[in-house]
Write a protein that holds these residues in place. Structure first.
Motif, mmCIF file in Angstrom:
data_model
loop_
_atom_site.group_PDB
_atom_site.id
_atom_site.type_symbol
_atom_site.label_atom_id
_atom_site.label_comp_id
_atom_site.label_asym_id
_atom_site.label_seq_id
_atom_site.Cartn_x
_atom_site.Cartn_y
_atom_site.Cartn_z
ATOM 1 N N ARG A 125 0.830 -1.207 0.000
ATOM 2 C CA ARG A 125 0.000 0.000 0.000
ATOM 3 C C ARG A 125 0.868 1.262 0.000
ATOM 4 N N ILE A 126 1.951 1.224 0.754
ATOM 5 C CA ILE A 126 2.855 2.382 0.781
ATOM 6 C C ILE A 126 3.488 2.587 -0.588
ATOM 7 N N GLU A 127 3.931 1.509 -1.212
ATOM 8 C CA GLU A 127 4.552 1.614 -2.541
ATOM 9 C C GLU A 127 3.540 2.133 -3.566
ATOM 10 N N ALA A 128 2.281 1.694 -3.438
ATOM 11 C CA ALA A 128 1.239 2.190 -4.345
ATOM 12 C C ALA A 128 1.020 3.690 -4.135
ATOM 13 N N ASP A 129 1.050 4.128 -2.888
ATOM 14 C CA ASP A 129 0.917 5.563 -2.603
ATOM 15 C C ASP A 129 2.075 6.354 -3.199
ATOM 16 N N LEU A 130 3.263 5.781 -3.127
ATOM 17 C CA LEU A 130 4.414 6.467 -3.707
ATOM 18 C C LEU A 130 4.238 6.674 -5.205
ATOM 19 N N GLU A 131 3.747 5.662 -5.882
ATOM 20 C CA GLU A 131 3.535 5.764 -7.325
ATOM 21 C C GLU A 131 2.399 6.735 -7.650
ATOM 22 N N ARG A 132 1.357 6.738 -6.814
ATOM 23 C CA ARG A 132 0.165 7.545 -7.088
ATOM 24 C C ARG A 132 0.317 8.982 -6.615
ATOM 25 N N LEU A 133 0.892 9.175 -5.419
ATOM 26 C CA LEU A 133 0.934 10.499 -4.796
ATOM 27 C C LEU A 133 2.291 11.186 -4.897
ATOM 28 N N ALA A 137 4.378 13.601 -0.754
ATOM 29 C CA ALA A 137 3.130 13.330 -0.042
ATOM 30 C C ALA A 137 3.299 12.168 0.940
ATOM 31 N N VAL A 138 3.992 11.125 0.516
ATOM 32 C CA VAL A 138 4.179 9.967 1.393
ATOM 33 C C VAL A 138 5.107 10.332 2.550
ATOM 34 N N GLN A 141 3.131 11.839 5.181
ATOM 35 C CA GLN A 141 2.467 10.862 6.034
ATOM 36 C C GLN A 141 3.394 10.412 7.158
#
Length: 322
Positions: A125-133, A137-138, A141
């Motif tokens: 989930r963190i890696e997905a946030d990195l790609e998306r946001l 942004a991460v 967090q």
């Protein structure tokens, strides 16, 4: 007390590998690599893995021991390094470390904290946030959940940001509170560090020359072979400087010339990051310049190893060169 740990520090392109071989020959030592990219097979050119000539002269450990599909943590490396140390000492030879991964050295000489084991779902989930946001942004967090860790970790230090978030989300406890043993040197054996300190402008010239040499030696073809394995290659291998930039070229995002320039830029950033870390270590620093031969440098390193209680001030910060 056990025999000392001898360490040769230096940023990328500082010449530490050649010096280490000469020093190891004088000491009758084996070399344990402390480099997070040299642990991978099939990435010899881009990681500047020790050439066959060096390996024929001195035995190297922790080099090309993992497949590019593997993620290799600090804990894994420390375990491999400790096992190598045991074998080397059983054979009656001294131990010499050489490499540029500061976290490996911290894990070796200051220990590892007993944080929670990897949590694949949280990490994904963190890696997905990195790609998306994006990294900023991460990192924000992380600042909210663990301000102390967020203040120490750069937003672009992807691995450490992911791990810090993974720990606090999995355990509810900040990683900054768990890493209390960092900063305390191991007591079972002396640790003697010698660092190679180049003027920043000269070091960056060496970085550029090294990248050009790697390209001429076949880096592009080596990276293309790895690129064809991207679905199975680990994130760690895919993000290595020299490969990540060429992967963008293979994907059609940038030209080859642009990729090579990015490799040089990111290699400069890597060198600066390494120097920042090394300045925190209790190290004896050797002033480097282009007039010094590897033999001269090796002789001074050996002399510094004979002065275990000497501690030099860290090299001065120099203006950043883009």
């Amino acid at each position: 007390m056990n025999a000392p740990i001898h360490i040769i520090l230096g940023p990328t392109a500082s010449g530490k590998e050649r010096a280490a071989v000469l020093v190891a020959e004088q000491l009758g030592a084996d070399i344990i690599s402390a480099d997070s990219m040299k642990i991978y097979r099939e990435m010899r050119i881009g990681t500047a893995s020790p050439p066959p000539e060096f390996r024929a002269r001195v035995r190297h450990w922790c080099v090309e021991i993992a497949d590019p599909s593997e993620s290799f943590s600090v804990a894994k490396w420390v375990a491999a390094a400790e096992a190598a140390m045991a074998e080397i000492e059983a054979a009656g030879r001294p131990i010499l470390f050489s490499g540029g991964t500061a976290l490996y050295y911290k894990g070796l000489v200051e220990g590892l904290f007993n944080g929670p084991s990897a949590h694949p779902e949280i990490r994904a989930r963190i890696e997905a946030d990195l790609e998306r946001l994006g990294p900023e942004a991460v990192h924000g967090q992380l600042l909210e959940l663990d301000p102390a860790a967020g203040a120490k970790i750069h937003p672009n230090d992807r691995q450490r940001v992911i791990r810090a978030l993974e720990v606090v989300r999995a355990s509810g406890k900040p990683i900054s509170g768990e890493q209390t043993q960092f900063g305390r040197m191991r007591t079972d054996r002396p640790v003697i560090m010698v660092g190679l300190n180049w003027p920043r402008a000269t070091l960056y010239e060496r970085v550029h020359a090294r990248v050009d040499r790697m390209v001429s030696e076949g880096l592009v073809d080596e990276a293309r072979r790895l690129f064809e394995r991207v679905p199975s290659a680990s994130h760690q291998a895919r993000q290595a400087v020299g490969y990540a930039e060429l992967f963008r070229h293979f994907a059609g995002d940038i030209s080859l010339d642009e990729a090579v320039e990015l490799i040089k830029q990111n290699s400069r950033h890597l060198a600066k990051h390494q120097i920042t870390w090394f300045r925190k270590f209790p190290c004896q620093w050797i002033a480097m310049d282009d007039t010094r031969t590897p033999e001269d440098v090796a002789a001074e390193i050996l002399e510094r190893f004979r002065q275990p209680d000497r501690r030099d001030p860290p090299p001065p910060c120099e203006p950043s060169i883009r």
